[in-house]
Design a protein around this motif. Structure first.
Motif, PDB file in Angstrom:
ATOM      1  N   LYS A  57       0.828  -1.206   0.000  1.00 32.74           N
ATOM      2  CA  LYS A  57       0.000   0.000   0.000  1.00 32.74           C
ATOM      3  C   LYS A  57       0.864   1.257   0.000  1.00 32.74           C
ATOM      4  CE  LYS A  57      -3.981   2.322   1.854  1.00 32.74           C
ATOM      5  NZ  LYS A  57      -5.153   2.234   2.711  1.00 32.74           N
ATOM      6  N   ARG A  58       1.917   1.266   0.802  1.00 32.73           N
ATOM      7  CA  ARG A  58       2.802   2.433   0.812  1.00 32.73           C
ATOM      8  C   ARG A  58       3.413   2.672  -0.554  1.00 32.73           C
ATOM      9  NH1 ARG A  58       7.603   2.665   4.557  1.00 32.73           N
ATOM     10  NH2 ARG A  58       8.187   4.554   3.484  1.00 32.73           N
ATOM     11  N   ALA A  59       3.838   1.599  -1.217  1.00 32.33           N
ATOM     12  CA  ALA A  59       4.416   1.732  -2.555  1.00 32.33           C
ATOM     13  C   ALA A  59       3.369   2.227  -3.546  1.00 32.33           C
ATOM     14  CB  ALA A  59       5.013   0.403  -3.011  1.00 32.33           C
ATOM     15  N   SER A  60       2.141   1.819  -3.355  1.00 28.26           N
ATOM     16  CA  SER A  60       1.060   2.284  -4.217  1.00 28.26           C
ATOM     17  C   SER A  60       0.825   3.779  -4.020  1.00 28.26           C
ATOM     18  CB  SER A  60      -0.214   1.501  -3.895  1.00 28.26           C
ATOM     19  OG  SER A  60      -1.319   2.066  -4.557  1.00 28.26           O
ATOM     20  N   VAL A  61       0.734   4.198  -2.764  1.00 25.62           N
ATOM     21  CA  VAL A  61       0.462   5.600  -2.447  1.00 25.62           C
ATOM     22  C   VAL A  61       1.652   6.487  -2.807  1.00 25.62           C
ATOM     23  CG1 VAL A  61       0.029   7.201  -0.539  1.00 25.62           C
ATOM     24  CG2 VAL A  61      -1.223   5.047  -0.652  1.00 25.62           C
ATOM     25  N   ALA A  62       2.846   6.062  -2.428  1.00 22.72           N
ATOM     26  CA  ALA A  62       4.023   6.918  -2.586  1.00 22.72           C
ATOM     27  C   ALA A  62       4.686   6.813  -3.958  1.00 22.72           C
ATOM     28  CB  ALA A  62       5.051   6.593  -1.496  1.00 22.72           C
ATOM     29  N   CYS A  63       4.687   5.629  -4.529  1.00 26.94           N
ATOM     30  CA  CYS A  63       5.467   5.405  -5.745  1.00 26.94           C
ATOM     31  C   CYS A  63       4.613   5.124  -6.976  1.00 26.94           C
ATOM     32  CB  CYS A  63       6.428   4.235  -5.539  1.00 26.94           C
ATOM     33  SG  CYS A  63       7.558   4.424  -4.150  1.00 26.94           S
ATOM     34  N   HIS A  70      -2.317  -4.162  -3.437  1.00 28.45           N
ATOM     35  CA  HIS A  70      -2.620  -4.159  -2.007  1.00 28.45           C
ATOM     36  C   HIS A  70      -4.101  -4.435  -1.747  1.00 28.45           C
ATOM     37  CE1 HIS A  70      -3.632   0.187  -2.508  1.00 28.45           C
ATOM     38  NE2 HIS A  70      -4.421  -0.033  -1.474  1.00 28.45           N
ATOM     39  N   VAL A  71      -4.963  -4.026  -2.655  1.00 29.25           N
ATOM     40  CA  VAL A  71      -6.394  -4.297  -2.479  1.00 29.25           C
ATOM     41  C   VAL A  71      -6.649  -5.801  -2.530  1.00 29.25           C
ATOM     42  CG1 VAL A  71      -8.681  -3.973  -3.509  1.00 29.25           C
ATOM     43  CG2 VAL A  71      -7.105  -2.029  -3.335  1.00 29.25           C
ATOM     44  N   ALA A  72      -6.092  -6.471  -3.517  1.00 28.51           N
ATOM     45  CA  ALA A  72      -6.271  -7.923  -3.649  1.00 28.51           C
ATOM     46  C   ALA A  72      -5.633  -8.660  -2.475  1.00 28.51           C
ATOM     47  CB  ALA A  72      -5.674  -8.406  -4.964  1.00 28.51           C
ATOM     48  N   TYR A  73      -4.468  -8.202  -2.044  1.00 25.42           N
ATOM     49  CA  TYR A  73      -3.776  -8.843  -0.918  1.00 25.42           C
ATOM     50  C   TYR A  73      -4.640  -8.764   0.342  1.00 25.42           C
ATOM     51  CZ  TYR A  73      -0.107 -10.130   2.348  1.00 25.42           C
ATOM     52  OH  TYR A  73       0.624 -10.765   3.327  1.00 25.42           O
ATOM     53  N   LYS A  74      -5.168  -7.580   0.633  1.00 25.69           N
ATOM     54  CA  LYS A  74      -5.995  -7.416   1.834  1.00 25.69           C
ATOM     55  C   LYS A  74      -7.244  -8.287   1.746  1.00 25.69           C
ATOM     56  CE  LYS A  74      -8.393  -4.033   4.673  1.00 25.69           C
ATOM     57  NZ  LYS A  74      -8.770  -2.611   4.812  1.00 25.69           N
ATOM     58  N   GLN A  75      -7.867  -8.346   0.579  1.00 24.82           N
ATOM     59  CA  GLN A  75      -9.066  -9.166   0.426  1.00 24.82           C
ATOM     60  C   GLN A  75      -8.754 -10.638   0.659  1.00 24.82           C
ATOM     61  OE1 GLN A  75     -12.265  -8.034   0.097  1.00 24.82           O
ATOM     62  NE2 GLN A  75     -12.614 -10.159   0.636  1.00 24.82           N
ATOM     63  N   CYS A 111       8.465   8.391  -1.884  1.00 33.85           N
ATOM     64  CA  CYS A 111       8.932   7.224  -2.623  1.00 33.85           C
ATOM     65  C   CYS A 111      10.457   7.183  -2.537  1.00 33.85           C
ATOM     66  CB  CYS A 111       8.471   7.291  -4.083  1.00 33.85           C
ATOM     67  SG  CYS A 111       8.854   5.797  -4.993  1.00 33.85           S
ATOM     68  N   THR A 112      10.952   6.508  -1.535  1.00 33.23           N
ATOM     69  CA  THR A 112      12.387   6.434  -1.291  1.00 33.23           C
ATOM     70  C   THR A 112      12.978   5.170  -1.909  1.00 33.23           C
ATOM     71  OG1 THR A 112      12.093   5.225   0.774  1.00 33.23           O
ATOM     72  CG2 THR A 112      12.098   7.649   0.915  1.00 33.23           C
ATOM     73  N   ASP A 113      14.293   5.159  -2.005  1.00 34.58           N
ATOM     74  CA  ASP A 113      14.971   3.949  -2.479  1.00 34.58           C
ATOM     75  C   ASP A 113      14.697   2.786  -1.536  1.00 34.58           C
ATOM     76  OD1 ASP A 113      16.010   5.337  -4.643  1.00 34.58           O
ATOM     77  OD2 ASP A 113      17.956   5.689  -3.692  1.00 34.58           O
ATOM     78  N   GLY A 114      14.659   3.075  -0.237  1.00 40.89           N
ATOM     79  CA  GLY A 114      14.397   2.032   0.744  1.00 40.89           C
ATOM     80  C   GLY A 114      13.018   1.411   0.558  1.00 40.89           C
ATOM     81  N   LEU A 115      12.008   2.241   0.326  1.00 41.80           N
ATOM     82  CA  LEU A 115      10.655   1.728   0.089  1.00 41.80           C
ATOM     83  C   LEU A 115      10.610   0.914  -1.196  1.00 41.80           C
ATOM     84  CD1 LEU A 115       7.658   1.446   0.672  1.00 41.80           C
ATOM     85  CD2 LEU A 115       7.319   3.724  -0.335  1.00 41.80           C
ATOM     86  N   GLN A 116      11.263   1.410  -2.223  1.00 42.92           N
ATOM     87  CA  GLN A 116      11.280   0.665  -3.481  1.00 42.92           C
ATOM     88  C   GLN A 116      12.003  -0.673  -3.329  1.00 42.92           C
ATOM     89  OE1 GLN A 116      11.945   2.848  -7.160  1.00 42.92           O
ATOM     90  NE2 GLN A 116      11.517   4.755  -6.067  1.00 42.92           N
ATOM     91  N   ARG A 118      12.145  -2.430  -0.478  1.00 40.63           N
ATOM     92  CA  ARG A 118      11.212  -3.289   0.270  1.00 40.63           C
ATOM     93  C   ARG A 118      10.129  -3.835  -0.642  1.00 40.63           C
ATOM     94  NH1 ARG A 118       8.721  -0.368   5.145  1.00 40.63           N
ATOM     95  NH2 ARG A 118       7.841  -2.421   5.541  1.00 40.63           N
ATOM     96  N   TYR A 119       9.586  -2.984  -1.492  1.00 40.60           N
ATOM     97  CA  TYR A 119       8.556  -3.399  -2.447  1.00 40.60           C
ATOM     98  C   TYR A 119       9.099  -4.507  -3.354  1.00 40.60           C
ATOM     99  CZ  TYR A 119       5.335  -3.235  -6.399  1.00 40.60           C
ATOM    100  OH  TYR A 119       4.458  -3.582  -7.392  1.00 40.60           O
ATOM    101  N   LYS A 120      10.290  -4.293  -3.883  1.00 41.04           N
ATOM    102  CA  LYS A 120      10.913  -5.280  -4.769  1.00 41.04           C
ATOM    103  C   LYS A 120      11.095  -6.616  -4.037  1.00 41.04           C
ATOM    104  CE  LYS A 120      15.018  -5.990  -7.605  1.00 41.04           C
ATOM    105  NZ  LYS A 120      16.352  -5.502  -7.946  1.00 41.04           N
ATOM    106  N   GLN A 121      11.533  -6.569  -2.786  1.00 37.49           N
ATOM    107  CA  GLN A 121      11.714  -7.795  -2.002  1.00 37.49           C
ATOM    108  C   GLN A 121      10.399  -8.521  -1.799  1.00 37.49           C
ATOM    109  OE1 GLN A 121      13.602  -6.427   1.580  1.00 37.49           O
ATOM    110  NE2 GLN A 121      15.613  -6.272   0.634  1.00 37.49           N
ATOM    111  N   VAL A 122       9.335  -7.776  -1.498  1.00 37.79           N
ATOM    112  CA  VAL A 122       8.016  -8.398  -1.294  1.00 37.79           C
ATOM    113  C   VAL A 122       7.559  -9.077  -2.582  1.00 37.79           C
ATOM    114  CG1 VAL A 122       5.561  -7.879  -0.938  1.00 37.79           C
ATOM    115  CG2 VAL A 122       7.270  -6.933   0.616  1.00 37.79           C
ATOM    116  N   ILE A 123       7.715  -8.397  -3.692  1.00 30.81           N
ATOM    117  CA  ILE A 123       7.278  -8.951  -4.986  1.00 30.81           C
ATOM    118  C   ILE A 123       8.130 -10.163  -5.374  1.00 30.81           C
ATOM    119  CG2 ILE A 123       7.066  -8.467  -7.465  1.00 30.81           C
ATOM    120  CD1 ILE A 123       4.870  -7.181  -5.675  1.00 30.81           C
ATOM    121  N   GLU A 124       9.441 -10.058  -5.227  1.00 27.59           N
ATOM    122  CA  GLU A 124      10.329 -11.170  -5.609  1.00 27.59           C
ATOM    123  C   GLU A 124      10.124 -12.385  -4.710  1.00 27.59           C
ATOM    124  OE1 GLU A 124      14.297  -9.549  -5.617  1.00 27.59           O
ATOM    125  OE2 GLU A 124      14.030  -8.642  -7.594  1.00 27.59           O
ATOM    126  N   ARG A 125       9.916 -12.140  -3.439  1.00 24.86           N
ATOM    127  CA  ARG A 125       9.704 -13.223  -2.474  1.00 24.86           C
ATOM    128  C   ARG A 125       8.363 -13.893  -2.718  1.00 24.86           C
ATOM    129  NH1 ARG A 125       7.798 -11.924   2.855  1.00 24.86           N
ATOM    130  NH2 ARG A 125       7.791 -13.819   4.023  1.00 24.86           N
TER     131      ARG A 125
END
Length: 146
Positions: A57-63, A70-75, A111-116, A118-125
């Motif tokens: 959600k943070r990546a959606s809002v910020a980046c 995030h909507v599908a994940y929460k559901q 939208c920081t490098d750190g957030l991006q 984290r987002y990449k790690q979540v998606i890759e994992r």
């Protein structure tokens, strides 16, 4: 009620942030567990499953990442939690949003490098991993309650 002087010291922002971050865990424990002070596998799985949501959600809002992630994940998370006897789904939904709010409060909405990263790690994992663990713990809870 009077607070002794030595206990009235200011709390560091890190400690305050950590306390704020753990608040959903305590609430979740009260919702999902028959003994509010105990943590079991379901509490842990629920806490772990909230983390990818907060990042998505943070990546959606910020980046500008896709909102649907995030909507599908929460559901999916709420669908899994419906299997917990006597769960308050609305409260669980609020707790999941609180995890996002806490993450955004601690990390900001830029939208920081750190957030991006984290987002990449979540998606890759893979987002399914935490949801599968949550589903397994819900099933374990159902078996114990039979």
């Amino acid at each position: 009620m009077r607070i002794p002087k030595d206990q009235n010291k200011p709390v560091s922002s890190l400690a305050a942030g950590a306390a704020w971050f753990l608040r959903p865990v305590v609430i979740t424990s009260a919702l999902l567990s028959s003994t509010p002070a105990s943590a079991d596998g379901l509490d842990t799985a629920y806490f772990l499953a909230m983390q990818p949501y907060a990042v998505l959600k943070r990546a959606s809002v910020a980046c500008g990442k896709p909102i649907g992630e995030h909507v599908a994940y929460k559901q999916r998370m709420l669908d899994i939690l419906r299997g917990v006897p006597d769960i308050d789904i609305r409260a669980a939904s609020r707790d999941i949003e609180q995890a996002y709010q806490t993450d955004a409060h601690l990390g900001g909405l830029d939208c920081t490098d750190g957030l991006q990263d984290r987002y990449k790690q979540v998606i890759e994992r893979g987002v399914d991993r935490d949801l599968e663990y949550l589903a397994e713990e819900v099933l374990n809870r159902q078996r114990r309650n039979q």
